[in-house]
Design an enzyme around this catalytic site. Structure first.
Site, mmCIF file in Angstrom:
data_model
loop_
_atom_site.group_PDB
_atom_site.id
_atom_site.type_symbol
_atom_site.label_atom_id
_atom_site.label_comp_id
_atom_site.label_asym_id
_atom_site.label_seq_id
_atom_site.Cartn_x
_atom_site.Cartn_y
_atom_site.Cartn_z
ATOM 1 N N SER A 249 -11.190 2.264 6.101
ATOM 2 C CA SER A 249 -10.024 1.806 5.357
ATOM 3 C C SER A 249 -8.708 2.285 5.971
ATOM 4 C CB SER A 249 -10.119 2.266 3.898
ATOM 5 O OG SER A 249 -10.342 3.664 3.844
ATOM 6 N N ASP B 235 -4.514 9.185 -4.224
ATOM 7 C CA ASP B 235 -4.924 8.841 -2.863
ATOM 8 C C ASP B 235 -4.015 9.584 -1.891
ATOM 9 O OD1 ASP B 235 -5.442 7.790 -0.374
ATOM 10 O OD2 ASP B 235 -5.210 5.682 -0.952
ATOM 11 N N HIS C 3 -4.781 7.524 2.493
ATOM 12 C CA HIS C 3 -4.130 6.334 3.055
ATOM 13 C C HIS C 3 -2.620 6.498 3.007
ATOM 14 C CE1 HIS C 3 -8.140 5.048 1.526
ATOM 15 N NE2 HIS C 3 -8.179 4.558 2.750
#
Ligand SMILES: *[C@@H]1O[C@H](CO)[C@@H](O)[C@H](O)[C@H]1NC(C)=O
Ligand SMILES: *[C@@H]1O[C@H](CO)[C@@H](O)[C@H](O)[C@H]1NC(C)=O
Ligand SMILES: *[C@@H]1O[C@H](CO)[C@@H](O)[C@H](O)[C@H]1NC(C)=O
Ligand SMILES: *[C@@H]1O[C@H](CO)[C@@H](O)[C@H](O)[C@H]1NC(C)=O
Length: 437
Positions: free
Chosen positions: A163, A412, A415
Site C-alpha cells: 500500500s 495511520d 501512509h
C-alpha cells in the site's frame, strides 16, 4: 494471542543469538498495523466503485498493545557509505520551508480517495504542506508534469508492491493529472488492487500491481494465521505481465514484519514469529533480501536480453511514526518535520534500507552484462524518517473529532497524506529519469 510489552520469544530467547534479538521485537507494531494493511484504503477515480471497506475496523483483542521502539541494543547503522559518483545525492539533506505549497489539492485531483485525503477529512493544520526537500549539495526541482509525461511517452510504468507503493502512485497520478487527464482503463481485485490508467495525450500508462512480498505469497486469513512466502518464485500476478512493462517501481517492506512461514525450493526455510509451529525463527532481513534478489534476478532473466529493455526503481523502506499507541489519540501527532540531527536513521529502518541498497548494487553488477537493463534505488528512507508530520494519523477517517476529542481513535502513521511529503519521492523519481534520458 496474548501480547504485551514482553518479548514474544521469551521461552526461546536462550536459543536466539544476540544478533537476532533486536528484530524479534519488531513483530509487535506490525500486528497492530494489520488493521491498515488488511483493509487497504480504497483509491478509485471519481467514476469508479463504492468503498469496499467503509465500515469501521475494530481489533479489540489488540487494543492493549503498546508500541516498542528500537531497543538500544540495535546494531549501529552502517552509514559510512562511499560518496556516490552521482551528480547529486538526493538521499541526504533537510526539509526547508517553502511557501509555494503542493502542485495539487483535493479539488484539482480527482484521484485522491479515502484514507489519504487528510484535508478533506478535516485535518486543519496545513503547515506540513509547506516544506521542500533540500539535498545537501544540490537542489531538487519541483515536479514538472509535462517533463514527466514527455519521458514516459509510449511507455508503461508499473508500480509493484504494497500500500505504500500505491500511495506513491496516487501522488504521481495527482501531480501528472494537473497537466493531462488520465483514463482509468482497467480495475480488478479486492479494493482495486490491480489498476491501470492511460494518458491519451502521450500514450503512456501507469499501473498498479498488488504484491506485498514481490515473490509468491499467500496472505494470512481466518484459517491461516501466518503469511506464506515462496522465496524462490516471483509473484506471477505481476510476473506474467512483465513483457508489457518499460519501467518498474518496486516498493515493499512493511509486510515482511508480519508473522510468516518461509519456503524455498519446496521446503520450509524457517519462519518469523510462528509460536506453535516447529520451525526455526529466522527473522525477516534475510528473507527480504532473498525476495528482492529473486525479483531482480527474474526481471533480468526475463527482460535483460530482449525487447526494448527495462528500467527498475526500488523505493527504499519508509519508516512509520507510531510514537504512541495506534488506537490512541496522538499516535503521530507531530505537526512539523524533525530537524536533521534530531532523528537518526537506525535500527530496523536502517537495516531494511541497507538490505535493499545492497541488493540493488548486486543486481547492478549483473545488469552491466545486459545493455538493456537499468536499475536504481530511490533512496527515500531518510526523507521519510524526518517527516513524522506527514501521516494521516486520525484523519484516515473523516472528521475523527467531530464529537470532541476521544481517547480512542484509529491512526495511520504509515501512509502519507496527499498532497504531502511523498510528493517529494516522485520529484526525485523524475530527476532520476531525467538523468537516464
Ligand atoms: C485548489 O486548486 C485550484 C486550482 O489551482 C484552485 O482554484 C482552488 O482554489 C484550490 N482549492 C483550495 C481549497 O486551495
Ligand atoms: C503506445 O504505448 C504502448 C506501450 O505502453 C506501445 O506498445 C505502443 O506501441 C504505443 N503506441 C504507439 C502508437 O506508439
Ligand atoms: C535452493 O536452490 C537453489 C538453486 O538450486 C540453491 O542455490 C539454494 O541453496 C537452495 N536453497 C535451499 C534452502 O536449499
Ligand atoms: C521439532 O523439530 C525438531 C528438529 O527438526 C525435531 O527433532 C522435533 O522432534 C520436532 N518437535 C515436534 C514436536 O515436532
Amino acid at each position: 494471542m496474548k501480547m504485551g510489552i514482553t518479548n514474544p520469544f521469551k521461552d526461546q530467547s536462550l536459543s536466539l543469538t544476540k544478533k537476532l534479538l533486536p528484530w524479534t521485537l519488531y513483530v509487535l507494531p506490525p500486528i497492530a498495523m494489520l488493521c491498515l494493511y488488511f483493509k487497504p484504503i480504497s483509491f478509485t477515480p471519481s467514476s469508479a466503485t463504492e468503498l469496499p471497506h467503509s465500515s469501521p475496523i475494530t481489533i479489540t483483542s489488540h487494543s492493549s498493545l503498546s508500541f516498542i521502539s528500537a531497543p538500544s541494543t540495535s546494531p549501529p547503522p552502517k552509514e559510512k557509505e562511499k560518496a556516490y559518483e552521482k551528480p547529486c545525492d538526493y538521499s541526504n539533506g533537510k526539509w526547508v520551508h517553502d511557501m509555494k505549497g503542493p502542485l495539487y489539492n483535493d479539488t484539482t485531483c480527482g484521484t485522491i480517495k479515502y484514507g489519504r485525503n487528510c484535508i478533506t477529512h478535516g485535518r486543519s493544520d496545513t503547515g506540513y504542506l509547506y516544506w521542500r526537500w533540500k539535498p545537501r549539495r544540490c537542489n531538487l526541482p519541483r515536479f514538472e508534469p509535462p517533463t514527466f509525461l514527455q519521458i514516459i511517452r509510449n511507455k508503461h510504468i508499473a508500480f509493484i508492491g504494497d500500500s505504500v507503493a500505491r500511495n506513491q502512485l496516487e501522488s504521481l497520478l495527482c501531480m501528472i493529472a494537473t497537466a493531462s487527464t488520465p483514463n482509468l482503463i482497467y480495475q480488478k481485485g479486492e479494493d482495486n488492487q490491480f489498476s491501470r490508467w492511460h494518458f491519451p495525450s502521450h500514450n503512456a500508462s501507469i499501473s498498479l500491481y498488488w504484491s506485498p512480498f514481490l515473490v509468491q505469497g499467500v496472505e494470512k486469513s481466518g484459517t491461516k494465521p501466518y503469511n506464506e512466502l515462496y522465496l524462490d518464485h516471483v509473484d506471477e500476478k505481476w510476473g506474467r505481465d512483465i513483457d508489457q512493462m518499460d519501467l518498474i517501481v518496486l516498493s515493499f517492506g512493511h509486510w515482511f514484519l508480519l508473522s510468516a512461514v518461509y519456503y524455498e525450493n519446496d521446503s520450509v526455510l524457517g519462519c518469523h514469529y510462528c509460536p506453535g509451529l516447529n520451525h526455526t525463527e529466522i527473522g525477516f532481513y534475510d528473507v527480504l533480501r532473498k525476495a528482492l534478489r529473486t525479483t531482480l534476478n527474474s526481471i533480468i532473466d526475463r527482460r535483460g536480453t530482449k525487447g526494448n529493455g527495462i528500467d527498475v526503481i526500488v523505493t527504499t523502506f519508509t519508516p512509520h511514526h507510531f510514537e504512541g499507541e495506534w488506537d490512541k489519540t496522538g499516535a503521530c501527532a507531530k505537526i512539523r518535520p524533525y530537524r536533521n540531527k534530531e532523528k537518526k536513521l537506525e535500527g530496523m529502518d536502517a537495516e531494511m534500507r541497507k538490505v535493499e541498497i545492497e541488493e540493488v548494487e548486486n543486481a547492478k553488477a549483473k545488469a552491466r552484462e545486459f545493455g538493456r537493463f537499468r536499475l536504481k534505488a530511490l533512496d527515500v528512507t531518510k526523507l521519510a524518517l524526518l517527516r513524522p508530520d506527514g501521516h494521516p494519523g486520525p484523519y484516515m477517517n473523516p472528521f475523527p473529532f467531530a464529537n470532541g476529542v476521544q481517547e480512542h481513535v484509529q491512526n495511520d502513521c504509515v501512509h502519507w497524506c496527499l498532497p504531502g511529503p511523498i510528493d517529494s519521492w516522485n520529484e526525485i523519481f523524475l530527476e532520476m529519469m531525467k538523468m537516464w534520458e
